[in-house]
Design a protein around this motif. Sequence first.
Motif, PDB file in Angstrom:
ATOM      1  N   CYS A 109       0.998  -1.309  -0.063  1.00  0.00           N
ATOM      2  CA  CYS A 109       0.004   0.126   0.032  1.00  0.00           C
ATOM      3  C   CYS A 109       0.909   1.472   0.077  1.00  0.00           C
ATOM      4  CB  CYS A 109      -0.922   0.124   1.119  1.00  0.00           C
ATOM      5  SG  CYS A 109      -2.363  -1.158   1.149  1.00  0.00           S
ATOM      6  N   PHE A 110       1.910   1.227   0.529  1.00  0.00           N
ATOM      7  CA  PHE A 110       2.807   2.628   0.887  1.00  0.00           C
ATOM      8  C   PHE A 110       3.606   2.547  -0.488  1.00  0.00           C
ATOM      9  CE2 PHE A 110       7.194   4.204   1.702  1.00  0.00           C
ATOM     10  CZ  PHE A 110       6.567   5.602   2.243  1.00  0.00           C
ATOM     11  N   CYS A 111       3.952   1.695  -1.073  1.00  0.00           N
ATOM     12  CA  CYS A 111       4.709   1.597  -2.441  1.00  0.00           C
ATOM     13  C   CYS A 111       3.664   2.171  -3.504  1.00  0.00           C
ATOM     14  CB  CYS A 111       5.189   0.437  -2.841  1.00  0.00           C
ATOM     15  SG  CYS A 111       6.681  -0.297  -2.183  1.00  0.00           S
ATOM     16  N   CYS A 112       2.539   1.713  -3.369  1.00  0.00           N
ATOM     17  CA  CYS A 112       1.570   2.196  -4.426  1.00  0.00           C
ATOM     18  C   CYS A 112       1.042   3.691  -4.474  1.00  0.00           C
ATOM     19  CB  CYS A 112       0.236   1.447  -4.434  1.00  0.00           C
ATOM     20  SG  CYS A 112       0.292  -0.232  -4.963  1.00  0.00           S
ATOM     21  N   CYS A 113       0.876   4.166  -3.435  1.00  0.00           N
ATOM     22  CA  CYS A 113       0.591   5.546  -2.532  1.00  0.00           C
ATOM     23  C   CYS A 113       1.947   6.389  -3.158  1.00  0.00           C
ATOM     24  CB  CYS A 113       0.212   5.572  -1.460  1.00  0.00           C
ATOM     25  SG  CYS A 113      -1.237   4.947  -0.804  1.00  0.00           S
TER      26      CYS A 113
END
Length: 119
Positions: A109-113
């Motif tokens: 999720c952090f990488c996608c954001c």
Amino acid sequence: MIQTRAFLLPFLLCALCCSVASAQTTSPETNCTIRSNTSCEECLKIVSCLWCISTQKCMNYPVRNVLPSHSLCPLSDARWGMCWMNFQTLIITIAVFVGVIFLAIFVCCFCCCKCESFG
């Protein structure tokens, strides 16, 4: 070998939840105490049974509690589902497995954001 054990843990957790939900009463076929003083393998043939190595007793899993009390059987001596793994190790392994999954989801999720903010 380790990969096979890792795949067994979610199934054991599911079986524990099912046995806790369905084992409100004990019938003569699932009475675990009659399997005391036999062997761990014989005791654990019934999913709702718990084997205590120190006392050589087979007992019904305490469905009202998630974990068996120390007075019933210490976690390091309790066996459920598999005779080669004690209950304490099983709980730690499942906790680590769930923690790794949550960490992987958080990182994804952090990488996608982070990638969306560059676009």
